[in-house]
Design a protein around this motif. Structure first.
Motif, short mmCIF file in Angstrom:
data_model
loop_
_atom_site.label_atom_id
_atom_site.label_comp_id
_atom_site.label_asym_id
_atom_site.label_seq_id
_atom_site.Cartn_x
_atom_site.Cartn_y
_atom_site.Cartn_z
N MET A 51 0.73 -1.31 0.14
CA MET A 51 -0.12 0.13 -0.03
C MET A 51 0.94 1.22 -0.03
O MET A 51 1.91 1.40 0.63
N ALA A 52 0.75 2.17 -0.76
CA ALA A 52 1.07 3.44 -1.03
C ALA A 52 0.11 4.60 -0.98
O ALA A 52 -0.84 4.69 -1.25
N ARG A 53 0.49 5.78 -0.06
CA ARG A 53 -0.34 6.91 -0.12
C ARG A 53 -0.14 7.63 -1.52
O ARG A 53 1.07 8.26 -1.54
N LEU A 54 -1.22 7.95 -2.15
CA LEU A 54 -0.83 8.61 -3.56
C LEU A 54 -2.06 9.58 -3.75
O LEU A 54 -2.91 9.45 -3.27
N ARG A 55 -1.54 10.51 -4.49
CA ARG A 55 -2.72 11.52 -5.23
C ARG A 55 -3.39 10.92 -6.40
O ARG A 55 -2.84 9.72 -6.77
N PHE A 56 -4.55 11.52 -6.60
CA PHE A 56 -5.41 10.90 -7.59
C PHE A 56 -4.53 10.69 -8.88
O PHE A 56 -4.43 9.52 -9.48
N GLY A 57 -3.94 11.57 -9.31
CA GLY A 57 -3.18 11.30 -10.62
C GLY A 57 -2.15 10.24 -10.54
O GLY A 57 -1.73 9.44 -11.41
N GLU A 58 -1.14 10.23 -9.46
CA GLU A 58 -0.45 9.46 -9.26
C GLU A 58 -0.89 8.07 -9.20
O GLU A 58 -0.25 7.01 -9.55
N ALA A 59 -2.03 7.83 -8.72
CA ALA A 59 -2.60 6.45 -8.54
C ALA A 59 -2.99 5.88 -9.96
O ALA A 59 -2.70 4.85 -10.09
N ILE A 60 -3.37 6.81 -10.84
CA ILE A 60 -3.76 6.41 -12.32
C ILE A 60 -2.59 5.84 -12.92
O ILE A 60 -2.36 4.79 -13.52
N ASP A 61 -1.42 6.88 -12.71
CA ASP A 61 -0.25 6.28 -13.36
C ASP A 61 0.41 5.27 -13.06
O ASP A 61 0.87 4.31 -13.67
N ALA A 62 0.41 4.89 -11.70
CA ALA A 62 1.00 3.78 -11.01
C ALA A 62 0.15 2.43 -11.70
O ALA A 62 0.81 1.59 -11.77
N ALA A 63 -1.27 2.70 -11.67
CA ALA A 63 -1.96 1.44 -12.29
C ALA A 63 -1.69 1.16 -13.97
O ALA A 63 -1.54 0.00 -14.29
#
Length: 335
Positions: free
Chosen positions: A1-13
């Motif tokens: 688990m990581a704490r990400l911002r909205f755009g970061e979460a999309i890029d990570a996916a």
């Protein structure tokens, strides 16, 4: 688990799916710059910068998907749908049905949507209602980083065309961009929650399941994207009146989680739809039909965009479904 911002979460996916499946490619305008980490990691053969022609690169993505790739196509604004509508309406959405399942079109169109920053009615539309009216499409509209990553993961793995809509007020990169160019004094109606959260990239969230964000027995408020956070803020205000609101986050508009909507409305007897899309012939009316077809007869209200969004900020703020409009509509329903 990581704490990400909205755009970061999309890029990570996207990165996780590109690493997992070599068929996943990214196509769009300036993606070699906008997705520089992906470009550096996966190269020009999988991060494909396209010319400024939505008809060309969305059409090309349809062919690529039919040929075995899984494109993630970046349509900068969902408003530009008009430039590639034939590829959407008449091609990707119908290929599987017309071929009897012989052909599929597994692609994701990633597009930003939504207003609240003064860019006018050609750049701030939602349009999930229009897209949801097209058979063959799946339409995903997340409200949290965890949902953004999980639903995008599911969308990339889905064997049909998916529109993945990101509200710009949840995206840190968009907010940074929108604050430039003489807009330094502009304020944005950004929710306190939703823009950052715990994310587990690579874990898919099933498409078509709504989520209850708050429980209550007096009124069901149904929304999506930023509207969920505005509904939660309105529920806090209404709680001071002694009203217990249930907030239901649709997460997808096609398919709709009809069972979740009907179950909530059966408990509360009242339904308020908060929808940043257009009122006429849109999602809000469809949700009323969901309740009626389930044999329910709730008191019904909706807070939507009534007409073309104006450019002037005070007029735009009045046109959007903000917290004050939601509270006023809820009070009318329980009066």
């Amino acid at each position: 688990m990581a704490r990400l911002r909205f755009g970061e979460a999309i890029d990570a996916a996207v990165a996780a799916e590109m690493a997992r499946d070599p068929r996943v490619v990214v196509i769009g305008e300036d993606v070699h710059l906008l997705r520089a980490p992906l470009y550096a990691r996966f190269g020009a053969e999988r991060v494909l910068a396209a010319p400024i022609s939505e008809a060309a690169f969305v059409g090309a993505a349809v062919g690529a998907a039919m040929a075995g790739l899984r494109p993630v196509v970046e349509l900068m604004l969902v408003d530009f749908l008009g430039s590639c509508l034939d590829a959407v309406l008449n091609q990707m959405a119908k290929i599987e049905a017309f071929s009897g399942g012989g052909w599929t079109c597994p692609l994701v169109v990633r597009a930003t949507c939504g207003g609240g920053y003064g860019d006018g009615g050609q750049h701030e539309q939602a349009l999930w209602g229009l897209l949801s009216g097209i058979p063959g499409l799946t339409v995903v509209v997340p409200s949290t980083p965890a949902d953004a990553a999980g639903l995008l993961t599911a969308a990339i793995r889905h064997d049909g065309p998916v529109f993945f809509l990101e509200h710009k007020l949840l995206s840190e990169s968009w907010l940074e961009y929108l604050g430039r160019g003489g807009r330094d004094t502009v304020t944005f109606d950004v929710p306190a929650d939703g823009a950052e959260g715990e994310v587990d990239p690579g874990i898919a969230i099933p498409i078509g399941r709504a989520a209850i964000r708050r429980t209550g027995g007096d009124l069901t408020i149904v929304s999506l994207a930023v509207g969920v956070h505005r509904a939660l803020a309105a529920a806090d205000v209404l709680a001071k009146d002694g009203l217990a609101c249930e907030v239901l986050d649709l997460r997808t508009t096609r398919p709709l989680d009809r069972a979740a909507v009907a179950a909530s409305v059966a408990r509360t007897g009242r339904l308020l739809v908060v929808d940043e899309d257009y009122r006429e012939a849109g999602l809000s009316g469809e949700l009323a039909a969901v309740a009626l077809e389930a044999g329910l007869a709730p008191r019904f209200g909706r807070v939507c965009v009534e007409d073309t969004l104006p450019y002037a900020r005070p007029l735009e703020d009045a046109a959007l479904p903000g917290v004050a409009r939601i509270v006023a509509a809820a009070r009318r329903l329980v009066a």
